[in-house]
Design a protein around this motif. Sequence first.
Motif, PDB file in Angstrom:
ATOM      1  N   ALA A  24      -0.871   8.260   1.559  1.00  0.00           N
ATOM      2  CA  ALA A  24      -0.395   9.391   0.994  1.00  0.00           C
ATOM      3  C   ALA A  24       0.562   9.079   0.048  1.00  0.00           C
ATOM      4  N   PRO A  25      -0.185  10.278  -1.326  1.00  0.00           N
ATOM      5  CA  PRO A  25       1.077   9.872  -2.322  1.00  0.00           C
ATOM      6  C   PRO A  25       2.253  10.430  -2.325  1.00  0.00           C
ATOM      7  N   SER A  26       3.012  10.897  -1.113  1.00  0.00           N
ATOM      8  CA  SER A  26       3.832  10.769  -0.490  1.00  0.00           C
ATOM      9  C   SER A  26       4.684   9.948   0.652  1.00  0.00           C
ATOM     10  N   GLY A  27       3.670   8.340   1.135  1.00  0.00           N
ATOM     11  CA  GLY A  27       4.172   7.482   1.333  1.00  0.00           C
ATOM     12  C   GLY A  27       4.322   7.377   2.309  1.00  0.00           C
ATOM     13  N   LEU A  28       3.397   8.631   3.810  1.00  0.00           N
ATOM     14  CA  LEU A  28       3.276   8.659   4.473  1.00  0.00           C
ATOM     15  C   LEU A  28       2.396   8.562   4.739  1.00  0.00           C
ATOM     16  N   GLY A  29       2.303   7.843   6.561  1.00  0.00           N
ATOM     17  CA  GLY A  29       0.733   7.422   6.699  1.00  0.00           C
ATOM     18  C   GLY A  29      -0.026   8.097   7.334  1.00  0.00           C
ATOM     19  N   TYR A  30      -1.907   8.038   6.893  1.00  0.00           N
ATOM     20  CA  TYR A  30      -2.370   8.770   7.856  1.00  0.00           C
ATOM     21  C   TYR A  30      -3.447   7.832   8.400  1.00  0.00           C
ATOM     22  N   GLY A  31      -3.686   8.244   9.896  1.00  0.00           N
ATOM     23  CA  GLY A  31      -4.086   7.481  10.519  1.00  0.00           C
ATOM     24  C   GLY A  31      -3.050   6.203  11.337  1.00  0.00           C
ATOM     25  N   ALA A  32      -1.739   6.226  11.042  1.00  0.00           N
ATOM     26  CA  ALA A  32      -1.085   4.825  10.878  1.00  0.00           C
ATOM     27  C   ALA A  32      -0.621   4.631  12.619  1.00  0.00           C
ATOM     28  N   ALA A  50       0.714  -1.099  -0.223  1.00  0.00           N
ATOM     29  CA  ALA A  50       0.307  -0.340  -0.169  1.00  0.00           C
ATOM     30  C   ALA A  50       0.585   1.145   0.158  1.00  0.00           C
ATOM     31  N   ARG A  51       2.039   1.019   0.624  1.00  0.00           N
ATOM     32  CA  ARG A  51       2.961   2.737   0.758  1.00  0.00           C
ATOM     33  C   ARG A  51       3.941   3.146   0.240  1.00  0.00           C
ATOM     34  N   GLU A  52       3.874   1.974  -0.828  1.00  0.00           N
ATOM     35  CA  GLU A  52       4.818   1.764  -2.221  1.00  0.00           C
ATOM     36  C   GLU A  52       4.073   1.884  -3.146  1.00  0.00           C
ATOM     37  N   GLU A  53       2.688   1.556  -2.892  1.00  0.00           N
ATOM     38  CA  GLU A  53       1.228   1.849  -4.046  1.00  0.00           C
ATOM     39  C   GLU A  53       1.009   3.295  -4.551  1.00  0.00           C
ATOM     40  N   ALA A  54       0.560   4.079  -3.267  1.00  0.00           N
ATOM     41  CA  ALA A  54       1.274   5.262  -2.902  1.00  0.00           C
ATOM     42  C   ALA A  54       2.050   6.292  -3.730  1.00  0.00           C
ATOM     43  N   TYR A  55       3.131   5.862  -3.128  1.00  0.00           N
ATOM     44  CA  TYR A  55       4.184   6.562  -3.645  1.00  0.00           C
ATOM     45  C   TYR A  55       4.109   6.399  -5.221  1.00  0.00           C
ATOM     46  N   ARG A  83       4.025   5.752  12.993  1.00  0.00           N
ATOM     47  CA  ARG A  83       3.779   7.207  11.635  1.00  0.00           C
ATOM     48  C   ARG A  83       4.227   7.230  10.266  1.00  0.00           C
ATOM     49  N   LEU A  84       5.364   7.249  10.162  1.00  0.00           N
ATOM     50  CA  LEU A  84       6.143   7.507   9.124  1.00  0.00           C
ATOM     51  C   LEU A  84       5.630   6.402   7.952  1.00  0.00           C
ATOM     52  N   GLY A  85       4.689   5.209   8.626  1.00  0.00           N
ATOM     53  CA  GLY A  85       3.938   4.035   7.540  1.00  0.00           C
ATOM     54  C   GLY A  85       4.590   3.266   7.497  1.00  0.00           C
ATOM     55  N   ARG A  86       5.899   3.003   8.558  1.00  0.00           N
ATOM     56  CA  ARG A  86       7.005   2.025   7.976  1.00  0.00           C
ATOM     57  C   ARG A  86       6.284   0.893   9.002  1.00  0.00           C
ATOM     58  N   VAL A  87       6.704  -0.609   8.945  1.00  0.00           N
ATOM     59  CA  VAL A  87       6.560  -1.806   9.911  1.00  0.00           C
ATOM     60  C   VAL A  87       6.916  -2.189  10.381  1.00  0.00           C
ATOM     61  N   LYS A  88       7.382  -2.405  12.013  1.00  0.00           N
ATOM     62  CA  LYS A  88       8.038  -3.218  12.538  1.00  0.00           C
ATOM     63  C   LYS A  88       7.498  -4.173  13.313  1.00  0.00           C
ATOM     64  N   ARG A  89       8.231  -4.989  12.730  1.00  0.00           N
ATOM     65  CA  ARG A  89       7.609  -6.398  13.370  1.00  0.00           C
ATOM     66  C   ARG A  89       8.146  -7.208  14.681  1.00  0.00           C
TER      67      ARG A  89
END
Length: 150
Positions: free
Chosen positions: A116-124, A62-67, A144-150
């Motif tokens: 967002a198109p910038s790759g930043l997360g809204y509500g993330a 999702a993040r890559e597609e937005a960007y 907050r930046l939309g990155r996933v941490k495991r």
Amino acid sequence: MSPSRKHNRRRARRGSVLIEQVTLLALLGIFAAITIRSGARLIDSVHVHGAARAVADLIALAREEAYATGARTAVRFDVPARRVVVHAGTDTIGRYDLGQHDDVQLDSSRDSIAYAPSGLGYGAANTRVILSKGASAETLTVSRLGRVKR
């Protein structure tokens, strides 16, 4: 004692007593139960790990597609249906059914996140996705930046 009596006693001792056989079967049963239980835990752990990887991949998609497209994308966590769906506009670009594949339970602190198109997360911001099966569980945290941490 005559030599023939000693020989007869040695022959009689070659077999096993019923108590020895029952003890051996009980020990084998205990070892089998321990092995089966640990094997089931291992299988649950493998299913949860695979589901966590698939969900993390969908969030990254999702993040890559937005960007890449410059369009807003969203990831929806359908907890009752145990499904994660990625939408780009009106199109569905990714989907994973946890119940259908691995029978893994899904829980999330939010029902969706958007990019967002910038790759930043809204509500993330600090969204937690918890995947579990049996005694095994894994938590994914979206920053907050939309990155996933495991």
